[in-house]
Design an enzyme around this catalytic site. Structure first.
Site, PDB file in Angstrom:
ATOM      1  CG  ASP A   1      -2.190   0.838   0.962  1.00 55.73           C
ATOM      2  OD1 ASP A   1      -3.220   0.611   1.599  1.00 55.73           O
ATOM      3  OD2 ASP A   1      -2.109   1.760   0.113  1.00 55.73           O
TER       4      ASP A   1
HETATM    5  C1  GLC Z   1      -4.374   4.220  -0.248  1.00 55.66           C
HETATM    6  C2  GLC Z   1      -5.289   3.084   0.179  1.00 55.66           C
HETATM    7  C3  GLC Z   1      -5.391   1.975  -0.823  1.00 55.66           C
HETATM    8  C4  GLC Z   1      -5.240   2.546  -2.218  1.00 55.66           C
HETATM    9  C5  GLC Z   1      -3.802   3.044  -2.320  1.00 55.66           C
HETATM   10  C6  GLC Z   1      -3.508   3.642  -3.699  1.00 55.66           C
HETATM   11  O1  GLC Z   1      -3.659   4.680   0.851  1.00 55.66           O
HETATM   12  O2  GLC Z   1      -5.016   2.496   1.442  1.00 55.66           O
HETATM   13  O3  GLC Z   1      -6.656   1.322  -0.634  1.00 55.66           O
HETATM   14  O4  GLC Z   1      -5.511   1.566  -3.193  1.00 55.66           O
HETATM   15  O5  GLC Z   1      -3.486   3.976  -1.311  1.00 55.66           O
HETATM   16  O6  GLC Z   1      -4.198   4.827  -3.850  1.00 55.66           O
END
Ligand code: GLC
Length: 732
Positions: free
Chosen positions: A267
């Site tokens: 993430d």
């Molecule tokens: C965010 C979220 C995740 C998302 C990622 C990319 O922090 O936790 O669900 O897909 O970053 O944007």
């Protein structure tokens, strides 16, 4: 291309080219793209010599022209012409925005959910996207956490079915490649991100292994069985180890136990966050832990880019890098990107976006996702009634929820006013804003003007209150729209207090003095605390964030053109003090089933044990009843036969639930847990014979070591139709 050619390409890559493949950047970093930032944006400190057009993936660029330019730049920059992978936070729709996942789950219409996912895949494909960062399948039982809106809810069975439906809709039947009109799914967030202590965003998760194996890991296991091609790691610590750096979680469980062979993406900055977690002592150590855990993409940090060149001089890390890059190249190959780096883009703008068909599917899903929580007769509305529609959602486009704006456009959303005017005489309808949805538009920064245009200027609260009361005085029935505005749920939106804002309660109290029936329409991304105001409503329809066709679907339900059938996929507590509260709870040794006055019982001194609305709540304009016929166990499955009857002259569908009642076991079982569901459609006074099959392996129970426990013996199954229950027993 065939494996041999791919292997040959792989072997030509330099170390730097391999490392670049493991870097994933937000589109806003690559150029002047107007991309939604979904996490802390800081100067990453990328190595000077890293050509950012050679990175393995860019995410959240959603405009097909910009993606075309980006891919052209990537192919120019790459010595071996390796295409870039485009991913995006398309969570519940690309341009046709469907109801938020917690709403969709309550439809229990897994075929329709799959259809919606197919629309999302096609729209995303035609805009050049390759991977969608969904379905989010974190089990959730704490509405203080703002991301419950993205989840299929509290129930294991529901989350497993939802996961498979969305993945099948996105990916289609994968042979060697993911074909046209389809994209790769990236489930998230592995694992158990939905159970943060205190419901506080990114907070610690700690639970027994049996709870992981029997509940929180189940939806991911189902998703891997459905062949998801990617998994995203979670931010949180799980049982002492950050999920994004845990070898046990990502290698022993994800890859070995569940057999996941796809790509693991961190993430946003989660690899770097191993340092503030206190798990990595510095960026080199973070790189070591991420790579050893088997994380293939480092999203939005420079950790892999900066630390791997030195690290991979050691054979052990070179092998780990090769493993990661091979999986990334395999994914690009499965998507056919080497043959056609512009997949989808070459058909873009063909008008297959937000089609009449996709709007029909969205409307149907709205009608099946909104939950009728209460109805003492004010619904459905009648054509001869004078109706005062009070509250900003009566005429707002801002009904698509937090994540949808990554690719969706609120301008496309149908306001409730438009939906009602299509069904009821205009002269009978009066709309009054009642209160401002936002106290200020400043939070929207550059989007401020657009949002204000969509939602209307902010006016004096007193003026709005007076106008609303005047409208209510003249009406036969009041429709009161209320709840959260879309920024109050989603990521970074934990709340300790879940009651309504003071100005909504004040207006509702004022409307109550008019002495007219009040129909509540609740827009929200989470269960709220409605205990003190629930009695103000004659009827209450839960709209969640209904998406693009919200106004049309809700108007159809309010006017009886559609008959509600949804059931809550997440419990509504009476108070925050009860949280976590959910249907599949354990009995305790002193359950509150007997004398309430006894002190030594599992209960509160100052609150009921019961929720305001339990999981599975949901009414219809009709009335149905179910009766068991037989339950027969063959070697792999149980076959349930039952009848369902419509007791009224109103046609409709009902979502039949089959629950397993608590049974003695060495790992104690919930008092009741959902194990099967079926939608039954009945005409007036019609009765149908129905059949549902349950695979016996779905009843397996694991101990704290991940081993299955003995599951032989008597089972009691409960047939639940509109909350009316009947038990049948069987021995396995
Ligand atoms: C965010 C979220 C995740 C998302 C990622 C990319 O922090 O936790 O669900 O897909 O970053 O944007």
């Amino acid at each position: 291309m065939d494996k041999k050619r791919l292997k040959n390409l792989f072997q030509q890559l330099t170390v730097d080219e391999k490392i670049a493949q493991t870097v994933q950047l937000n589109g806003s970093l690559v150029a002047e793209y107007d991309v939604m930032n979904t996490g802390p944006m800081e100067n990453l400190g990328l190595p000077e010599d890293l050509n950012i057009y050679e990175v393995g993936s860019i995410y959240n660029v959603n405009d097909f022209q910009k993606l075309k330019e980006l891919q052209e730049k990537a192919l120019e920059s790459s010595r071996l012409k390796i295409p870039m992978l485009f991913m995006s936070d398309v969570i519940y729709g690309f341009r046709t925005i469907f109801p938020m996942p917690l709403a969709q789950a309550g439809s229990f219409d897994f075929d329709l959910i799959k259809e919606a996912a197919e629309v999302t895949a096609k729209e995303s494909y035609l805009n050049g996207l390759h991977v969608l960062f969904s379905p989010m399948i974190d089990l959730v039982r704490d509405p203080r956490w703002g991301r419950v809106m993205e989840s299929p809810g509290e129930d294991v069975y529901t989350a497993k079915r939802f996961a498979k439906s969305v993945i099948d809709g996105y990916q289609g039947e994968i042979s060697e490649t993911i074909d046209e009109d389809h994209v790769a799914a990236c489930i998230k967030h592995f694992a158990a991100y939905g159970a943060p202590e205190g419901g506080r965003e990114y907070n610690t998760v700690d639970m027994s292994n049996q709870r992981l194996f029997n509940e929180y890991l189940q939806p991911y296991q189902a998703a891997i069985e459905a062949n998801t091609r990617l998994v995203m790691t979670a931010f949180n610590v799980l049982n002492g180890e950050p999920a994004s750096g845990s070898k046990w979680l990502n290698r022993d469980i994800l890859r070995k136990r569940y057999g996941f062979d796809g790509v693991l993406v961190s993430d946003h900055a989660a690899i770097k966050e191993l340092i503030p977690h206190g798990y990595a002592k510095d960026t080199r150590d973070a790189a070591v832990k991420g790579l050893e855990a088997g994380v293939d993409f480092d999203m939005m940090t420079a950790i892999y880019a900066k630390e791997l060149p030195e690290l991979v001089k050691e054979q052990h890390f070179m092998e780990l890098l090769d493993e990661a890059v091979w999986r990334i190249l395999e994914l690009k190959n499965q998507l056919g990107l080497f043959e056609n780096p512009f997949r989808g883009l070459d058909q873009a703008n063909t008008g297959e976006i937000l089609t009449e068909k996709s709007k029909e599917i969205a409307t149907a899903l709205v009608e099946k996702s909104c939950v009728l929580l209460k109805n003492q007769g004010a619904l459905p509305l009648k054509k001869d009634q004078k109706i005062a529609v009070v509250g900003p959602y009566g005429n707002s486009h801002l009904t698509i929820g937090f994540w949808a704006s990554v690719s969706g456009n609120p301008k496309d959303a149908v306001p409730l006013k438009e939906g009602l005017l299509a069904e009821l005489p205009e002269e009978k309808l009066c709309f009054a804003r009642g209160y401002n949805m936002f106290d200020s538009y400043d939070a929207f920064g550059p989007l401020k003007a657009g949002i204000e245009l969509l939602n209307g200027p902010i006016e004096a609260e007193e003026k709005l209150l007076t106008e609303a009361k005047e409208a209510a005085e003249e009406a036969d029935v009041i429709v009161f729209t209320f709840g959260e505005q879309f920024l109050e749920s989603g990521e970074g939106a934990s709340k300790a207090h879940l009651g309504l804002p003071e100005k909504q309660i004040r207006l509702l109290d004022e409307l109550k003095t008019c002495g007219k029936p009040i129909v509540g329409v609740l827009y929200t991304g989470r269960p709220l605390i409605l205990t003190d105001i629930e009695d103000h409503f004659d009827s209450l329809l839960l709209a969640w964030y209904p998406g693009t066709m919200g106004g049309k679907g809700i108007a159809n339900l309010l006017t009886g053109k559609a008959n509600p059938s949804a059931r809550l996929a997440m419990t509504f507590p009476r108070s925050e003090g009860q949280i976590p509260i959910y249907h599949a709870q354990l009995s305790t040794g002193r359950p509150l089933t007997s004398d309430h006055s006894d002190r030594f019982i599992s209960k509160y001194r100052d609150e009921s044990n019961e929720p305001l609305f339990t999981f599975g709540s949901g009414l219809s304009y009709a009335d149905f009843e179910g009766t068991w016929q037989t339950a027969k166990a063959e070697k792999e499955a149980i076959t349930f036969d039952f009848k369902v009857k419509n007791l009224t002259e109103i046609a409709g569908e009902t979502v039949v639930h089959i629950y397993l009642k608590q049974r003695p076991a060495s790992i104690v079982r919930p008092v009741r847990s959902l194990v099967a569901s079926q939608i039954v459609s009945l005409g007036e006074h019609e009765e149908k014979e129905c059949r549902v099959q349950l695979m016996i392996k779905e009843l397996q129970v694991y101990d704290n070591y991940g081993n299955t426990i003995d599951s032989s013996g008597e089972y009691q199954f409960e047939l639940d139709v509109l909350g009316k229950k009947e038990i049948i027993s069987i021995t396995l």
